[in-house]
Enzyme design. Structure first.
Site, PDB file in Angstrom:
ATOM      1  N   LYS A 204       0.996  -1.117   0.007  1.00  0.00           N
ATOM      2  CA  LYS A 204       0.009   0.048   0.128  1.00  0.00           C
ATOM      3  C   LYS A 204       1.038   1.196   0.267  1.00  0.00           C
ATOM      4  O   LYS A 204       1.591   1.644   1.057  1.00  0.00           O
ATOM      5  CB  LYS A 204      -0.861   0.050   1.096  1.00  0.00           C
ATOM      6  CG  LYS A 204      -1.991   1.201   1.219  1.00  0.00           C
ATOM      7  CD  LYS A 204      -2.516   1.597   2.091  1.00  0.00           C
ATOM      8  CE  LYS A 204      -1.909   2.697   3.032  1.00  0.00           C
ATOM      9  NZ  LYS A 204      -1.958   3.987   1.921  1.00  0.00           N
TER      10      LYS A 204
ATOM     11  N   GLU B 132      10.197   1.219  10.142  1.00  0.00           N
ATOM     12  CA  GLU B 132      11.224   2.096   9.672  1.00  0.00           C
ATOM     13  C   GLU B 132      10.485   3.487   9.937  1.00  0.00           C
ATOM     14  O   GLU B 132       9.621   3.775   8.917  1.00  0.00           O
ATOM     15  CB  GLU B 132      11.689   2.054   8.019  1.00  0.00           C
ATOM     16  CG  GLU B 132      12.286   0.524   7.658  1.00  0.00           C
ATOM     17  CD  GLU B 132      13.645   0.418   8.354  1.00  0.00           C
ATOM     18  OE1 GLU B 132      14.243   1.652   8.868  1.00  0.00           O
ATOM     19  OE2 GLU B 132      14.226  -0.564   8.607  1.00  0.00           O
TER      20      GLU B 132
ATOM     21  N   CYS C 185      14.197  10.745   5.672  1.00  0.00           N
ATOM     22  CA  CYS C 185      14.460  10.457   7.208  1.00  0.00           C
ATOM     23  C   CYS C 185      15.813  10.353   7.592  1.00  0.00           C
ATOM     24  O   CYS C 185      16.257  10.431   8.758  1.00  0.00           O
ATOM     25  CB  CYS C 185      13.829   8.993   7.237  1.00  0.00           C
ATOM     26  SG  CYS C 185      14.312   7.748   6.364  1.00  0.00           S
TER      27      CYS C 185
ATOM     28  N   GLU D 272      11.008  16.208  13.557  1.00  0.00           N
ATOM     29  CA  GLU D 272      11.297  16.080  12.072  1.00  0.00           C
ATOM     30  C   GLU D 272      10.509  16.991  11.307  1.00  0.00           C
ATOM     31  O   GLU D 272       9.116  17.330  11.412  1.00  0.00           O
ATOM     32  CB  GLU D 272      10.766  14.675  11.639  1.00  0.00           C
ATOM     33  CG  GLU D 272      11.280  14.061  10.619  1.00  0.00           C
ATOM     34  CD  GLU D 272      10.772  12.833  10.292  1.00  0.00           C
ATOM     35  OE1 GLU D 272       9.495  12.474  10.375  1.00  0.00           O
ATOM     36  OE2 GLU D 272      11.628  11.869   9.676  1.00  0.00           O
TER      37      GLU D 272
HETATM   38  P1  NAD Z   1       2.906   8.481   7.144  1.00  0.00           P
HETATM   39  O1  NAD Z   1       3.213   7.708   8.582  1.00  0.00           O
HETATM   40  O2  NAD Z   1       1.918   9.587   7.291  1.00  0.00           O
HETATM   41  O3  NAD Z   1       2.446   7.201   6.093  1.00  0.00           O
HETATM   42  C1  NAD Z   1       2.964   6.129   5.738  1.00  0.00           C
HETATM   43  C2  NAD Z   1       2.231   5.032   5.185  1.00  0.00           C
HETATM   44  O4  NAD Z   1       1.425   4.839   6.251  1.00  0.00           O
HETATM   45  C3  NAD Z   1       1.155   5.638   4.123  1.00  0.00           C
HETATM   46  O5  NAD Z   1       1.045   4.725   3.148  1.00  0.00           O
HETATM   47  C4  NAD Z   1      -0.010   5.997   4.750  1.00  0.00           C
HETATM   48  O6  NAD Z   1      -1.172   5.855   4.135  1.00  0.00           O
HETATM   49  C5  NAD Z   1       0.137   4.930   5.964  1.00  0.00           C
HETATM   50  N1  NAD Z   1      -0.758   4.828   7.292  1.00  0.00           N
HETATM   51  C6  NAD Z   1      -0.926   6.082   7.823  1.00  0.00           C
HETATM   52  N2  NAD Z   1      -1.641   5.775   8.880  1.00  0.00           N
HETATM   53  C7  NAD Z   1      -2.120   4.345   8.919  1.00  0.00           C
HETATM   54  C8  NAD Z   1      -2.454   3.491   9.991  1.00  0.00           C
HETATM   55  N3  NAD Z   1      -3.209   4.014  10.873  1.00  0.00           N
HETATM   56  N4  NAD Z   1      -2.462   2.071   9.961  1.00  0.00           N
HETATM   57  C9  NAD Z   1      -1.816   1.781   8.528  1.00  0.00           C
HETATM   58  N5  NAD Z   1      -1.347   2.706   7.612  1.00  0.00           N
HETATM   59  C10 NAD Z   1      -1.258   3.928   7.701  1.00  0.00           C
HETATM   60  O7  NAD Z   1       4.299   8.830   6.527  1.00  0.00           O
HETATM   61  P2  NAD Z   1       4.554   9.862   5.262  1.00  0.00           P
HETATM   62  O8  NAD Z   1       4.163  11.158   5.679  1.00  0.00           O
HETATM   63  O9  NAD Z   1       4.091   9.130   4.201  1.00  0.00           O
HETATM   64  O10 NAD Z   1       6.124   9.727   5.036  1.00  0.00           O
HETATM   65  C11 NAD Z   1       7.048  10.393   5.756  1.00  0.00           C
HETATM   66  C12 NAD Z   1       7.647   9.706   7.189  1.00  0.00           C
HETATM   67  O11 NAD Z   1       8.139   8.646   6.760  1.00  0.00           O
HETATM   68  C13 NAD Z   1       8.516  10.597   7.757  1.00  0.00           C
HETATM   69  O12 NAD Z   1       8.421  10.282   9.393  1.00  0.00           O
HETATM   70  C14 NAD Z   1       9.957   9.813   7.588  1.00  0.00           C
HETATM   71  O13 NAD Z   1      11.020   9.854   8.259  1.00  0.00           O
HETATM   72  C15 NAD Z   1       9.501   8.374   7.288  1.00  0.00           C
HETATM   73  N6  NAD Z   1      10.502   7.739   6.492  1.00  0.00           N
HETATM   74  C16 NAD Z   1      11.352   6.895   7.411  1.00  0.00           C
HETATM   75  C17 NAD Z   1      12.336   6.100   6.443  1.00  0.00           C
HETATM   76  C18 NAD Z   1      13.226   5.127   7.242  1.00  0.00           C
HETATM   77  O14 NAD Z   1      14.022   4.214   6.342  1.00  0.00           O
HETATM   78  N7  NAD Z   1      13.272   4.962   8.309  1.00  0.00           N
HETATM   79  C19 NAD Z   1      12.276   6.360   5.166  1.00  0.00           C
HETATM   80  C20 NAD Z   1      11.624   7.072   4.473  1.00  0.00           C
HETATM   81  C21 NAD Z   1      10.390   7.852   5.289  1.00  0.00           C
END
Ligand code: NAD
Length: 498
Positions: free
Chosen positions: A176, A251, A285, A384
């Site tokens: 997803k 992650e 990130c 962040e």
């Molecule tokens: P997000 O957490 O808003 O969304 C990530 C995914 O989770 C999306 O597909 C979203 O639809 C889904 N999601 C949201 N709420 C959910 C729930 N309750 N249940 C199941 N799925 C759910 O993150 P984002 O804004 O898309 O991405 C940015 C974040 O990702 C930043 O915090 C960044 O640091 C992190 N990130 C981490 C890494 C790593 O390797 N640690 C890499 C890239 C991005």
């Protein structure tokens, strides 16, 4: 407007409720894709497709050489389709094509090839008679149906980071992508099919996290959740998965420090921190977000980094000479601006940026921003921001630099700049981050793990550590002596032997 469908059981399908949503180009603010939105019934169909595909062994029981061949072919086809993917990635996310073509996509392709190789090299302890009477061996088995939930900042690369190890290990999956950037992930479905990956093994559905993502996390037939996303989302997923004790791989966010010691090669540190913080308009990130500079080099560093930031060319993501695209959405723009305005209100000094670049009248562009005179406990240092924003703080001693660098809730990535290897190695031991770079910031390689500690989550992407996480370890123990009453039975039934 181009339309995209869901990918379920080897076919492109509309959502069962025929709902769609629009993806907007962050550079032009115009709608560019219409995407099918999954319903709860589509979640069910996708999970059942993955479950059937897992249990009938069409993937998990293939000879490993065949599984490998399909993944290698997948990588080749990704390469053959790169023009299409690069353009779609830039249009949906605002990422400069330069970054996608020369970094995200080649790295994703390499990642697939790496896991295609690793899947034939499963590891475990040697079979032996460890207790003398029984032969013990380890089986490495796939976990089952995996839900891979990806963020918007590296849409295609995060999709591949999820699917490559999961499929290599023999799992089936539902991927997803983030709703704001689902396009390139959805494009992977037909490529996987052309590569010979059997129907039902890879399903890709789009829709909001709070409904569709949540339904995947709670589904009883989903054995493992692999999320890359925000720490707050990680917490929600942990609690949603708790009732069924799901295997999790999280992650999450980061707040990477860069530490410039008094003996650093200053030019390299300036260039490295500028690049490490501006990558993907700071929406990374691992981005260097806060730099601690020894007081003796502080002013020179600041002058240099301001100059480097001024050189960044913001503009059309589709142009090869663009360094920085817009941030992904208006909401993200507002979030970044909120952190910057708050820091200035608290007394921070804005050296550069803090606004929309004057020459760009549309698109969610945020000017590269540098702030000084901030304090360690302020939100801009602790949280962040996920934008092209750098805070620069001076320090006096190595111990102080370490304490400040470690003083955040996150623990994903960090870097140290020094010409003294001993000092660098000392810092690499003391820094509480899953990744420490010496004299660089950002590079990763498929062979080495990427993952965090503290509130950056647990589990690793890339490397064999990642492959291991998508498998279970089963111990099989066989009695070799063929005795009815075994020497240890008395501890439960019978007298202690004389
Ligand atoms: P997000 O957490 O808003 O969304 C990530 C995914 O989770 C999306 O597909 C979203 O639809 C889904 N999601 C949201 N709420 C959910 C729930 N309750 N249940 C199941 N799925 C759910 O993150 P984002 O804004 O898309 O991405 C940015 C974040 O990702 C930043 O915090 C960044 O640091 C992190 N990130 C981490 C890494 C790593 O390797 N640690 C890499 C890239 C991005």
């Amino acid at each position: 407007m181009q339309s995209l469908l869901l990918w379920i059981n080897g076919k492109a399908v509309p959502g069962s409720e025929h709902q769609t949503f629009v993806v907007t180009n962050p550079a032009t603010e115009e709608p560019v894709y219409e995407v099918a939105e999954a319903s709860l019934s589509d979640v069910e169909t996708a999970v059942q497709a993955a479950k059937t595909a897992f249990h009938d062994g069409r993937w998990s029981k293939l000879p490993l050489s065949e599984r490998q061949m399909h993944l290698l072919r997948f990588a080749d086809l990704l390469e053959a389709n790169q023009d299409k993917i690069v353009e779609a990635e830039a249009r949906q996310s605002g990422k400069p094509v330069k970054l996608v073509r020369y970094s995200d996509l080649p790295f994703s392709i390499d990642n697939l090839r790496y896991f295609a190789g690793q899947l034939r090299n499963l590891e475990g302890q040697a079979q032996s008679e460890y207790n003398g009477a029984h032969s013990s061996w380890i089986r490495r088995e796939p976990v089952g149906v995996v839900a891979g939930i990806a963020p918007w900042n590296y849409p295609v690369m995060m999709a591949v980071w999820k699917l490559a190890p999961a499929l290599a290990a023999g799992n089936t999956m539902i991927l997803k992508p983030a709703s704001i950037t689902p396009v390139t992930a959805l494009m992977l479905g037909s490529i996987a099919k052309e590569a010979g990956i059997p129907d039902g093994v890879l399903n890709i559905i789009a829709g909001p996290g709070r409904t569709i993502g949540q339904a995947l996390v709670q589904h009883p037939d989903v054995a493992m959740i692999s999320l890359t996303g925000d720490t707050a989302t990680g917490r929600q997923i942990m609690s949603a998965g708790a009732s069924r004790v799901k295997r999790l791989h999280l992650e999450l966010g980061g707040k990477a420090p860069a530490i410039v010691l008094n003996d650093a090669n200053l030019e390299a540190a300036i260039r490295g921190v500028a690049v490490g913080s501006l990558v993907n308009s700071g929406q990374d990130c691992t981005a260097a977000t806060r730099v601690y500079v020894h007081r003796s080099r502080y002013q020179d560093f600041l002058d240099g980094v301001v100059q480097a930031y001024r050189e960044a060319r913001l503009g059309d993501p589709l142009s090869l000479s663009t360094d920085l695209g817009p941030v992904v959405s208006q909401a993200q723009w507002q979030k970044i601006d909120g952190y910057v305005k708050n820091a200035v209100k608290m007394g921070g000094k804005l050296l550069l940026g803090g606004e929309r670049p004057p020459h760009l009248s549309r698109g969610h562009y945020y000017a590269p921003t540098i702030i000084t005179q901030v304090e360690q406990h302020w939100p801009i240092v602790q949280e962040e921001v996920f934008g092209p924003v750098l805070v620069v703080l001076p320090f006096n001693t190595d111990a102080e630099a370490l304490a400040l660098a470690n003083d955040v809730d996150y623990g994903l990535a960090s870097s140290v700049w020094t010409e003294n290897l001993r000092r660098g190695l000392y810092f690499s031991r003391e820094l509480a981050f899953g990744e420490v770079w010496l004299n660089d910031h950002l590079p990763l390689t498929s062979e080495m793990p990427h993952g965090g500690v503290k509130q950056s989550g647990f589990g690793h992407d890339l490397s064999r550590y990642s492959l291991d996480e998508y498998t279970t370890v089963k111990h099989v123990m066989a009695d070799l002596n063929n005795e009815t009453v075994k020497g240890w039975h008395f501890t439960i039934l019978g007298d202690v032997p004389e």
